[in-house]
Design a protein around this motif. Structure first.
Motif, PDB file in Angstrom:
ATOM      1  N   ASP A 112      48.698  14.469  47.600  1.00  0.00           N
ATOM      2  CA  ASP A 112      49.804  14.781  48.518  1.00  0.00           C
ATOM      3  C   ASP A 112      51.165  14.397  47.940  1.00  0.00           C
ATOM      4  O   ASP A 112      52.036  13.870  48.636  1.00  0.00           O
ATOM      5  N   ALA A 113      51.324  14.658  46.658  1.00  0.00           N
ATOM      6  CA  ALA A 113      52.605  14.414  45.990  1.00  0.00           C
ATOM      7  C   ALA A 113      52.855  15.547  45.004  1.00  0.00           C
ATOM      8  O   ALA A 113      51.918  16.075  44.398  1.00  0.00           O
ATOM      9  N   GLY A 114      54.112  15.920  44.857  1.00  0.00           N
ATOM     10  CA  GLY A 114      54.474  16.968  43.925  1.00  0.00           C
ATOM     11  C   GLY A 114      55.065  16.400  42.645  1.00  0.00           C
ATOM     12  O   GLY A 114      54.777  15.265  42.261  1.00  0.00           O
ATOM     13  N   HIS A 115      55.925  17.178  42.011  1.00  0.00           N
ATOM     14  CA  HIS A 115      56.533  16.793  40.731  1.00  0.00           C
ATOM     15  C   HIS A 115      57.376  15.528  40.875  1.00  0.00           C
ATOM     16  O   HIS A 115      57.350  14.654  40.011  1.00  0.00           O
ATOM     17  N   GLU A 116      58.131  15.429  41.947  1.00  0.00           N
ATOM     18  CA  GLU A 116      58.896  14.209  42.237  1.00  0.00           C
ATOM     19  C   GLU A 116      58.003  13.328  43.114  1.00  0.00           C
ATOM     20  O   GLU A 116      58.154  13.297  44.341  1.00  0.00           O
ATOM     21  N   ILE A 117      57.086  12.631  42.504  1.00  0.00           N
ATOM     22  CA  ILE A 117      56.028  11.925  43.227  1.00  0.00           C
ATOM     23  C   ILE A 117      56.570  10.995  44.297  1.00  0.00           C
ATOM     24  O   ILE A 117      56.048  10.922  45.412  1.00  0.00           O
ATOM     25  N   TRP A 118      57.643  10.274  43.980  1.00  0.00           N
ATOM     26  CA  TRP A 118      58.161   9.262  44.906  1.00  0.00           C
ATOM     27  C   TRP A 118      58.792   9.861  46.158  1.00  0.00           C
ATOM     28  O   TRP A 118      59.018   9.152  47.134  1.00  0.00           O
ATOM     29  N   TRP A 119      59.066  11.148  46.163  1.00  0.00           N
ATOM     30  CA  TRP A 119      59.637  11.763  47.365  1.00  0.00           C
ATOM     31  C   TRP A 119      58.625  11.782  48.508  1.00  0.00           C
ATOM     32  O   TRP A 119      59.018  11.778  49.669  1.00  0.00           O
ATOM     33  N   GLU A 120      57.350  11.807  48.171  1.00  0.00           N
ATOM     34  CA  GLU A 120      56.319  11.880  49.220  1.00  0.00           C
ATOM     35  C   GLU A 120      55.365  10.686  49.219  1.00  0.00           C
ATOM     36  O   GLU A 120      54.749  10.383  50.238  1.00  0.00           O
ATOM     37  N   GLN A 121      55.235  10.028  48.066  1.00  0.00           N
ATOM     38  CA  GLN A 121      54.322   8.891  47.966  1.00  0.00           C
ATOM     39  C   GLN A 121      55.021   7.719  47.274  1.00  0.00           C
ATOM     40  O   GLN A 121      54.564   7.198  46.258  1.00  0.00           O
ATOM     41  N   LYS A 122      56.132   7.304  47.850  1.00  0.00           N
ATOM     42  CA  LYS A 122      56.955   6.273  47.234  1.00  0.00           C
ATOM     43  C   LYS A 122      56.201   4.958  47.065  1.00  0.00           C
ATOM     44  O   LYS A 122      56.223   4.343  45.982  1.00  0.00           O
ATOM     45  N   GLU A 123      55.527   4.503  48.102  1.00  0.00           N
ATOM     46  CA  GLU A 123      54.846   3.206  48.040  1.00  0.00           C
ATOM     47  C   GLU A 123      53.789   3.193  46.951  1.00  0.00           C
ATOM     48  O   GLU A 123      53.685   2.238  46.171  1.00  0.00           O
ATOM     49  N   GLN A 124      52.998   4.261  46.879  1.00  0.00           N
ATOM     50  CA  GLN A 124      51.944   4.325  45.863  1.00  0.00           C
ATOM     51  C   GLN A 124      52.541   4.453  44.458  1.00  0.00           C
ATOM     52  O   GLN A 124      52.026   3.875  43.499  1.00  0.00           O
ATOM     53  N   TYR A 125      53.638   5.188  44.363  1.00  0.00           N
ATOM     54  CA  TYR A 125      54.321   5.370  43.080  1.00  0.00           C
ATOM     55  C   TYR A 125      54.782   4.024  42.525  1.00  0.00           C
ATOM     56  O   TYR A 125      54.503   3.684  41.364  1.00  0.00           O
ATOM     57  N   VAL A 126      55.463   3.255  43.354  1.00  0.00           N
ATOM     58  CA  VAL A 126      55.961   1.944  42.925  1.00  0.00           C
ATOM     59  C   VAL A 126      54.798   1.006  42.614  1.00  0.00           C
ATOM     60  O   VAL A 126      54.830   0.263  41.619  1.00  0.00           O
ATOM     61  N   GLN A 127      53.784   1.055  43.440  1.00  0.00           N
ATOM     62  CA  GLN A 127      52.632   0.166  43.250  1.00  0.00           C
ATOM     63  C   GLN A 127      51.927   0.449  41.929  1.00  0.00           C
ATOM     64  O   GLN A 127      51.552  -0.485  41.201  1.00  0.00           O
ATOM     65  N   ARG A 128      51.731   1.724  41.612  1.00  0.00           N
ATOM     66  CA  ARG A 128      51.058   2.095  40.361  1.00  0.00           C
ATOM     67  C   ARG A 128      51.839   1.577  39.150  1.00  0.00           C
ATOM     68  O   ARG A 128      51.270   1.029  38.210  1.00  0.00           O
ATOM     69  N   ILE A 129      53.153   1.751  39.196  1.00  0.00           N
ATOM     70  CA  ILE A 129      53.975   1.302  38.070  1.00  0.00           C
ATOM     71  C   ILE A 129      54.002  -0.220  37.998  1.00  0.00           C
ATOM     72  O   ILE A 129      53.885  -0.810  36.916  1.00  0.00           O
ATOM     73  N   ALA A 130      54.132  -0.869  39.146  1.00  0.00           N
ATOM     74  CA  ALA A 130      54.191  -2.338  39.196  1.00  0.00           C
ATOM     75  C   ALA A 130      52.900  -2.944  38.649  1.00  0.00           C
ATOM     76  O   ALA A 130      52.921  -3.907  37.872  1.00  0.00           O
ATOM     77  N   ASN A 131      51.758  -2.374  39.037  1.00  0.00           N
ATOM     78  CA  ASN A 131      50.476  -2.888  38.540  1.00  0.00           C
ATOM     79  C   ASN A 131      50.340  -2.683  37.033  1.00  0.00           C
ATOM     80  O   ASN A 131      49.767  -3.528  36.335  1.00  0.00           O
ATOM     81  N   PHE A 132      50.880  -1.591  36.540  1.00  0.00           N
ATOM     82  CA  PHE A 132      50.770  -1.272  35.116  1.00  0.00           C
ATOM     83  C   PHE A 132      51.661  -2.192  34.270  1.00  0.00           C
ATOM     84  O   PHE A 132      51.215  -2.711  33.237  1.00  0.00           O
ATOM     85  N   ILE A 133      52.888  -2.377  34.671  1.00  0.00           N
ATOM     86  CA  ILE A 133      53.805  -3.173  33.852  1.00  0.00           C
ATOM     87  C   ILE A 133      53.564  -4.666  34.046  1.00  0.00           C
ATOM     88  O   ILE A 133      53.946  -5.483  33.203  1.00  0.00           O
ATOM     89  N   GLY A 134      52.935  -5.042  35.168  1.00  0.00           N
ATOM     90  CA  GLY A 134      52.637  -6.440  35.430  1.00  0.00           C
ATOM     91  C   GLY A 134      53.627  -7.048  36.401  1.00  0.00           C
ATOM     92  O   GLY A 134      54.835  -7.019  36.174  1.00  0.00           O
ATOM     93  N   ARG A 135      53.138  -7.553  37.497  1.00  0.00           N
ATOM     94  CA  ARG A 135      53.991  -8.135  38.531  1.00  0.00           C
ATOM     95  C   ARG A 135      54.432  -9.554  38.192  1.00  0.00           C
ATOM     96  O   ARG A 135      55.451 -10.014  38.666  1.00  0.00           O
ATOM     97  N   GLU A 136      53.615 -10.261  37.424  1.00  0.00           N
ATOM     98  CA  GLU A 136      53.865 -11.691  37.220  1.00  0.00           C
ATOM     99  C   GLU A 136      55.182 -11.961  36.529  1.00  0.00           C
ATOM    100  O   GLU A 136      55.705 -11.146  35.815  1.00  0.00           O
TER     101      GLU A 136
END
Length: 353
Positions: free
Chosen positions: A329-353
């Motif tokens: 349920d997200a298009g090319h601009e992923i964060w326009w429709e799935q902002k929370e999941q978009y940020v979470q995916r990136i945060a988990n990848f780069i490391g929150r600590e």
């Protein structure tokens, strides 16, 4: 003979009329349908060594959690695109984990300077700008690069050229890697190399191809493109060209979401000459180099992506240490429709600590 002269006379008149109408549309001022992008309170400028300015926003990381973390640098799509306010807000959330976040408008677009000559914008120039920004403007030893669409192509080439400068890569709805893959001088069918899995359900977004074609074949666009490519001159002003592309962008936004109702308003930052110039040159094949890299890479793919699956998945295949995430349920601009999941995916990848 008299009939022939009469025919030629009328033919000349008709051609003269058509030419007059053509140039009338060329020089007729473009209607401003979208207000041009204005500097924000957060907008700053880098003075580049070539003598022009690049606009950027810097979201300062939480100093209590920095711990010498590499800064994040975001490269927008296009070419000729710009940093939309929504991505500043979205990626700015990563600053709470101690990351400095930089988002900049590439040369010739957004709030950055338009350059005098058409040839002063190119794929190679974009890479040079990124290197100058990293090494001189923010003086970073390593960075985490986040590329959206065309920005993904840029960061892939940058990682291939300067692998020691890149800690991690995030490919957000990546554009098809350039140049197109070939074998024995022939273009390969990428869909046969990376077929879509049977279990995956993709949705087609609004198609803006007709809208793009209507703009591309307008007299103003034809004359401007001809002058730029053949004479290295801007026969039509940047203001007129940008207005044309900003108008088109009001249609484009409908094709970058699953539901057109979720499309955010166009903010008026497109640079049409930058789009043409960046697409007009040759790009070296970086694939052999990328296959040797161990740089961690995250590839984010929306369910309503207009790019073919094969274009997205090639990035997964090229990087040894890659992670693929499909977002429903997200298009090319992923964060326009799935902002929370978009940020979470990136945060988990780069490391929150």
């Amino acid at each position: 003979m008299k009939m022939i002269r009469l025919f030629l006379k009328w033919l000349f008149r008709i051609l003269a009329f058509l030419i007059a109408v053509f140039f009338l549309f060329v020089f007729l001022p473009e209607k401003e349908t979208v207000a041009p992008l204005e500097p924000r309170a957060s907008t700053k400028y880098w003075e580049m060594k070539e003598g022009f300015k690049i606009a950027y926003t810097h979201v300062l990381g939480d100093s209590s959690r920095t711990n010498a973390k590499p800064p994040l640098v975001f490269l927008h799509g296009g070419p000729g695109g710009y940093v939309h306010s929504s991505i500043i807000e979205t990626l700015g959330e990563l600053s709470v984990f101690g990351y400095d976040v930089y988002l900049y408008d590439q040369r010739g677009s957004g709030l950055s300077d338009r350059l005098k000559k058409f040839s002063e914008v190119s794929f190679e120039k974009h890479l040079q700008d990124l290197h100058e920004i990293i090494t001189t403007k923010i003086s970073a030893q390593k960075v985490i690069l986040i590329g959206q669409s065309f920005g993904s192509i840029l960061i892939a080439h940058y990682a291939g050229r300067y692998p020691d400068m890149v800690a991690k890569l995030v490919f957000s709805s990546p554009g098809a890697l350039e140049p197109h893959r070939t074998a024995n001088g022939k273009y390969l069918n990428m869909d046969s190399i990376y077929p879509k899995p049977d279990h995956m359900t993709l949705k087609k977004p609004y198609s803006f191809v007709k809208d793009v074609n209507k703009t591309a074949f307008r007299p103003k666009a034809i004359v401007a493109s001809t002058g730029a490519l053949l004479l290295d001159r801007k026969l039509v002003s940047d203001k007129q060209m940008d207005r044309m592309l900003n108008t088109l962008a009001t249609k484009l936004v409908q094709g970058v979401v699953c539901d057109p109702k979720n499309a955010l308003p166009e903010e008026g930052g497109w640079g049409l000459y930058a789009y043409l110039a960046t697409n007009s040159g040759d790009v070296p094949d970086v694939r052999p180099t990328l296959r040797r890299l161990e740089t961690p890479a995250l590839i984010l793919h929306g369910q309503c992506e207009f790019q073919p699956f094969s274009a997205i998945y090639e990035y997964v295949d090229l990087f040894q240490n890659s992670e693929y995430r499909f977002i429903e349920d997200a298009g090319h601009e992923i964060w326009w429709e799935q902002k929370e999941q978009y940020v979470q995916r990136i945060a988990n990848f780069i490391g929150r600590e």
